[in-house]
Design a protein around this motif. Structure first.
Motif, PDB file in Angstrom:
ATOM      1  N   LEU A  36       0.839  -1.192   0.000  1.00  0.00           N
ATOM      2  CA  LEU A  36       0.000   0.000   0.000  1.00  0.00           C
ATOM      3  C   LEU A  36       0.879   1.248   0.000  1.00  0.00           C
ATOM      4  CD1 LEU A  36      -3.096   0.688   0.240  1.00  0.00           C
ATOM      5  CD2 LEU A  36      -2.685   0.987   2.678  1.00  0.00           C
ATOM      6  N   GLN A  37       0.512   2.229  -0.861  1.00  0.00           N
ATOM      7  CA  GLN A  37       1.301   3.456  -0.972  1.00  0.00           C
ATOM      8  C   GLN A  37       0.592   4.672  -0.380  1.00  0.00           C
ATOM      9  OE1 GLN A  37       1.584   2.532  -5.284  1.00  0.00           O
ATOM     10  NE2 GLN A  37       3.699   3.229  -5.080  1.00  0.00           N
ATOM     11  N   VAL A  38      -0.752   4.666  -0.405  1.00  0.00           N
ATOM     12  CA  VAL A  38      -1.545   5.772   0.118  1.00  0.00           C
ATOM     13  C   VAL A  38      -2.621   5.197   1.024  1.00  0.00           C
ATOM     14  CG1 VAL A  38      -3.053   7.724  -0.429  1.00  0.00           C
ATOM     15  CG2 VAL A  38      -1.160   7.154  -1.958  1.00  0.00           C
ATOM     16  N   VAL A  39      -2.777   5.771   2.205  1.00  0.00           N
ATOM     17  CA  VAL A  39      -3.797   5.275   3.124  1.00  0.00           C
ATOM     18  C   VAL A  39      -4.541   6.451   3.732  1.00  0.00           C
ATOM     19  CG1 VAL A  39      -2.157   5.161   5.054  1.00  0.00           C
ATOM     20  CG2 VAL A  39      -4.237   3.801   5.120  1.00  0.00           C
ATOM     21  N   GLY A  40      -5.866   6.361   3.746  1.00  0.00           N
ATOM     22  CA  GLY A  40      -6.702   7.379   4.368  1.00  0.00           C
ATOM     23  C   GLY A  40      -7.076   6.961   5.773  1.00  0.00           C
TER      24      GLY A  40
END
Length: 220
Positions: A26-30
């Motif tokens: 995973l590169q972007v996490v909200g």
């Protein structure tokens, strides 16, 4: 770019577990904006890769309380969860970035007609965000006002309509329990079984999330 725009976890150790063992690339996490700063500076600092953290807030709104969606700082990417048709329609027409959240409860007002309104409003600042965990969860929940089969059928129609009209649509796991975590691979499998092609799944899982992220960063 592998992005999960909202995982709904609030316990820091659970977030680290998700990033370390569930979605390992995973590169972007909200994450909910209420997650403490110490989680970012201490726990997530130990993760052995670069991750962009997007502060999120999911807000329920009615037609009378719509401005709550836009009252927070621009550094927080807000998802608006409409509770009535009026708020859904106004979100489709408003001249600013808006992310409309689809769950089993909001799917009654965020339907194919809503997608049409979003398309007709023009511009590239309206996005639909589907929270998948609540849809999966209804298979094990009783006494619902809408069946699991009907809910997934309606969801499939919304996604299909959005793709046809090129309305930005993204999927977030929105898993709020460690024992029920969903990965992006799970989301891809769900889309496959609903009937979407590899190209369509790539649009939903990679292209539109990247576009939403860039749009939000430009609005800040």
């Amino acid at each position: 770019m592998r992005a999960n725009m909202f995982i709904a976890l609030s316990v820091c150790s659970d977030i680290v577990f998700y990033i370390t063992y569930v979605d390992t690339d995973l590169q972007v996490v909200g994450l909910d904006a209420s997650v403490g700063v110490e989680c970012f500076t201490n726990d997530l600092h130990g993760v052995n890769r670069e991750i962009l953290v997007v502060p999120r807030r999911i807000i329920k709104v009615s037609e009378r309380s719509l401005e709550k969606c836009f009252a927070l700082e621009k550094s927080i990417l807000v998802g608006c969860l409409p509770t009535d048709t009026g708020s859904a329609r106004r979100l489709a027409k408003i001249h600013r970035l808006s992310v409309v959240v689809v769950t089993p409860t909001s799917i009654k007002v965020v339907n194919e007609s809503q997608v049409n309104f979003m398309h007709q409003s023009g511009g590239r600042n309206k996005y639909i965000e589907v929270h998948v965990h609540p849809f999966v969860d209804i298979f094990t929940t009783s006494n619902l006002s809408i069946s699991a089969e009907k809910s997934l059928y309606m969801l499939g129609n919304i996604i299909e309509r959005a793709l046809k009209l090129d309305v930005g649509i993204v999927l977030s796991t929105a898993s709020n329990e460690r024992r029920k975590l969903l990965s992006l691979t799970h989301l891809d499998i769900i889309l496959f079984y609903i009937g979407f092609t590899k190209r369509e799944r790539r649009l939903i899982m990679e292209v539109y999330p990247t576009e939403l992220l860039l749009t939000w960063l430009n609005y800040r």
